[in-house]
Design a protein around this motif. Structure first.
Motif, mmCIF file in Angstrom:
data_model
loop_
_atom_site.group_PDB
_atom_site.id
_atom_site.type_symbol
_atom_site.label_atom_id
_atom_site.label_comp_id
_atom_site.label_asym_id
_atom_site.label_seq_id
_atom_site.Cartn_x
_atom_site.Cartn_y
_atom_site.Cartn_z
ATOM 1 N N VAL A 57 7.131 -11.717 9.352
ATOM 2 C CA VAL A 57 5.886 -11.408 8.638
ATOM 3 C C VAL A 57 5.915 -9.949 8.169
ATOM 4 C CG1 VAL A 57 3.371 -11.205 8.849
ATOM 5 C CG2 VAL A 57 4.553 -13.178 9.852
ATOM 6 N N PHE A 58 6.391 -9.051 9.019
ATOM 7 C CA PHE A 58 6.548 -7.644 8.654
ATOM 8 C C PHE A 58 7.406 -7.530 7.387
ATOM 9 C CE2 PHE A 58 8.792 -3.562 8.997
ATOM 10 C CZ PHE A 58 7.768 -2.673 9.309
ATOM 11 N N SER A 59 8.514 -8.244 7.347
ATOM 12 C CA SER A 59 9.398 -8.237 6.172
ATOM 13 C C SER A 59 8.696 -8.814 4.952
ATOM 14 C CB SER A 59 10.671 -9.035 6.450
ATOM 15 O OG SER A 59 11.424 -8.419 7.446
ATOM 16 N N ASN A 60 7.945 -9.894 5.158
ATOM 17 C CA ASN A 60 7.197 -10.511 4.065
ATOM 18 C C ASN A 60 6.139 -9.543 3.519
ATOM 19 O OD1 ASN A 60 6.191 -12.512 2.277
ATOM 20 N ND2 ASN A 60 4.642 -13.079 3.776
ATOM 21 N N TYR A 61 5.434 -8.855 4.406
ATOM 22 C CA TYR A 61 4.453 -7.861 3.976
ATOM 23 C C TYR A 61 5.140 -6.788 3.140
ATOM 24 C CZ TYR A 61 -0.026 -9.001 6.196
ATOM 25 O OH TYR A 61 -1.230 -9.563 6.511
ATOM 26 N N SER A 62 6.304 -6.361 3.556
ATOM 27 C CA SER A 62 7.041 -5.348 2.815
ATOM 28 C C SER A 62 7.432 -5.866 1.431
ATOM 29 C CB SER A 62 8.284 -4.937 3.593
ATOM 30 O OG SER A 62 9.043 -4.024 2.843
ATOM 31 N N ALA A 63 7.942 -7.076 1.385
ATOM 32 C CA ALA A 63 8.415 -7.656 0.122
ATOM 33 C C ALA A 63 7.277 -7.888 -0.871
ATOM 34 C CB ALA A 63 9.145 -8.960 0.391
ATOM 35 N N THR A 64 6.078 -8.147 -0.358
ATOM 36 C CA THR A 64 4.935 -8.431 -1.228
ATOM 37 C C THR A 64 4.008 -7.224 -1.378
ATOM 38 O OG1 THR A 64 3.720 -9.378 0.639
ATOM 39 C CG2 THR A 64 4.970 -10.911 -0.754
ATOM 40 N N GLU A 65 4.513 -6.052 -1.000
ATOM 41 C CA GLU A 65 3.794 -4.780 -1.136
ATOM 42 C C GLU A 65 2.466 -4.760 -0.388
ATOM 43 O OE1 GLU A 65 3.646 -3.647 -5.269
ATOM 44 O OE2 GLU A 65 5.806 -3.790 -5.471
ATOM 45 N N ARG A 66 2.388 -5.517 0.705
ATOM 46 C CA ARG A 66 1.187 -5.501 1.546
ATOM 47 C C ARG A 66 1.361 -4.578 2.748
ATOM 48 N NH1 ARG A 66 -0.185 -11.384 3.233
ATOM 49 N NH2 ARG A 66 2.051 -11.689 3.051
ATOM 50 N N LEU A 67 2.526 -3.989 2.900
ATOM 51 C CA LEU A 67 2.779 -3.068 4.006
ATOM 52 C C LEU A 67 2.354 -1.677 3.558
ATOM 53 C CD1 LEU A 67 3.956 -3.426 6.859
ATOM 54 C CD2 LEU A 67 6.118 -2.572 5.982
ATOM 55 N N ALA A 68 1.057 -1.539 3.303
ATOM 56 C CA ALA A 68 0.506 -0.301 2.757
ATOM 57 C C ALA A 68 -0.812 0.034 3.441
ATOM 58 C CB ALA A 68 0.277 -0.457 1.258
ATOM 59 N N VAL A 69 -1.027 1.325 3.628
ATOM 60 C CA VAL A 69 -2.272 1.828 4.212
ATOM 61 C C VAL A 69 -2.775 2.941 3.314
ATOM 62 C CG1 VAL A 69 -3.289 2.991 6.215
ATOM 63 C CG2 VAL A 69 -1.508 1.265 6.561
ATOM 64 N N PRO A 70 -4.025 2.943 2.901
ATOM 65 C CA PRO A 70 -4.986 1.878 3.175
ATOM 66 C C PRO A 70 -4.741 0.684 2.258
ATOM 67 C CG PRO A 70 -6.004 3.569 1.819
ATOM 68 C CD PRO A 70 -4.617 4.040 2.142
ATOM 69 N N GLY A 71 -5.208 -0.439 2.678
ATOM 70 C CA GLY A 71 -5.129 -1.655 1.883
ATOM 71 C C GLY A 71 -6.220 -2.598 2.340
ATOM 72 N N ALA A 72 -6.925 -3.196 1.391
ATOM 73 C CA ALA A 72 -7.990 -4.145 1.722
ATOM 74 C C ALA A 72 -7.831 -5.380 0.855
ATOM 75 C CB ALA A 72 -9.357 -3.519 1.500
ATOM 76 N N TYR A 73 -7.954 -6.533 1.483
ATOM 77 C CA TYR A 73 -7.800 -7.817 0.807
ATOM 78 C C TYR A 73 -9.064 -8.632 1.057
ATOM 79 C CZ TYR A 73 -3.130 -6.035 0.720
ATOM 80 O OH TYR A 73 -2.040 -5.215 0.524
ATOM 81 N N ASN A 148 -4.884 6.444 7.725
ATOM 82 C CA ASN A 148 -5.758 5.492 8.417
ATOM 83 C C ASN A 148 -7.246 5.747 8.245
ATOM 84 O OD1 ASN A 148 -3.810 3.789 9.483
ATOM 85 N ND2 ASN A 148 -3.503 5.085 11.270
ATOM 86 N N GLN A 149 -7.654 6.985 8.064
ATOM 87 C CA GLN A 149 -9.092 7.274 8.051
ATOM 88 C C GLN A 149 -9.817 6.484 6.972
ATOM 89 O OE1 GLN A 149 -10.583 8.995 10.602
ATOM 90 N NE2 GLN A 149 -12.338 7.987 9.687
ATOM 91 N N THR A 150 -9.207 6.327 5.813
ATOM 92 C CA THR A 150 -9.838 5.538 4.748
ATOM 93 C C THR A 150 -10.039 4.100 5.202
ATOM 94 O OG1 THR A 150 -8.907 6.940 3.015
ATOM 95 C CG2 THR A 150 -9.617 4.737 2.364
ATOM 96 N N SER A 151 -9.034 3.526 5.852
ATOM 97 C CA SER A 151 -9.166 2.152 6.358
ATOM 98 C C SER A 151 -10.310 2.053 7.350
ATOM 99 C CB SER A 151 -7.870 1.706 7.039
ATOM 100 O OG SER A 151 -6.831 1.621 6.102
#
Length: 191
Positions: A57-73, A148-151
């Motif tokens: 899942v970590f790899s998948n998050y990286s590949a789909t550009e979801r391994l980012a902070v801050p990020g909101a979905y 992290n503070q923004t998150s």
């Protein structure tokens, strides 16, 4: 393994080149997450905390550009991802205008149930049977401490919302001890 290495290479490249951030991964556990949140005086509900399920899942998050902070979905009441392009997010500090976000187009290929399958909840997993006006997954990570503070501000602003029924999940992106990484994976990540 080659796929895993190429994904992590892309992750390192994009984070270092785009943000000029030096990434130092370390393996964490639930106690270290709780200690971090408490040390930083972050008020949270245990049922709102989740981690990535495993290294895939970590790899998948990286590949789909979801391994980012801050990020909101954002997901609508039917469980579909909203393509909001940061509507309703004011200067990164708070998420206030959920009505704008809720009017966003949906991505019928991205369902909340699939995203929940990629997570391990530290408290009780939210029931997909329970109806929310909107569900928000917010990324944070100890390895990206300065972001992290923004998150956490987003999390707090959503928890204070009294107009809509909102479910908020703080998704931790750190490498977890519970993943039982191989020696090679640990070496590659520098752990």
């Amino acid at each position: 393994m080659k796929f895993f290495l190429s994904i992590l290479f892309c992750l390192f490249s994009s984070l270092v080149i785009c943000q000029k951030v030096e990434i130092t991964f370390k393996s964490v556990n639930q106690d270290s997450l709780f200690n971090y949140l408490n040390k930083n005086q972050i008020s949270y509900d245990l049922d709102d905390l989740a981690i990535l399920k495993d290294i895939k899942v970590f790899s998948n998050y990286s590949a789909t550009e979801r391994l980012a902070v801050p990020g909101a979905y954002f997901f609508n009441k039917d469980g579909f991802l909203l393509k909001n392009k940061n509507k309703g997010i004011s200067c990164g500090a708070t998420i206030k205008d959920l009505t704008k976000i809720m009017k966003s187009k949906i991505d019928i290929n991205q369902q909340l149930s699939t995203w929940f399958e990629e997570l391990t909840f530290l408290g009780t997993q939210p029931s997909l049977e329970e109806t929310y006006d909107i569900c928000v997954l917010i990324n944070w990570a100890i390895f990206l401490d300065s972001n992290n503070q923004t998150s956490f501000n987003w999390y707090q602003s959503l928890k204070e919302n009294k107009v809509l029924k909102v479910k908020v999940v703080l998704v931790n992106l750190d490498v977890q001890e519970s993943w039982n990484l191989t020696k090679g994976q640990k070496q590659f990540l520098g752990i």
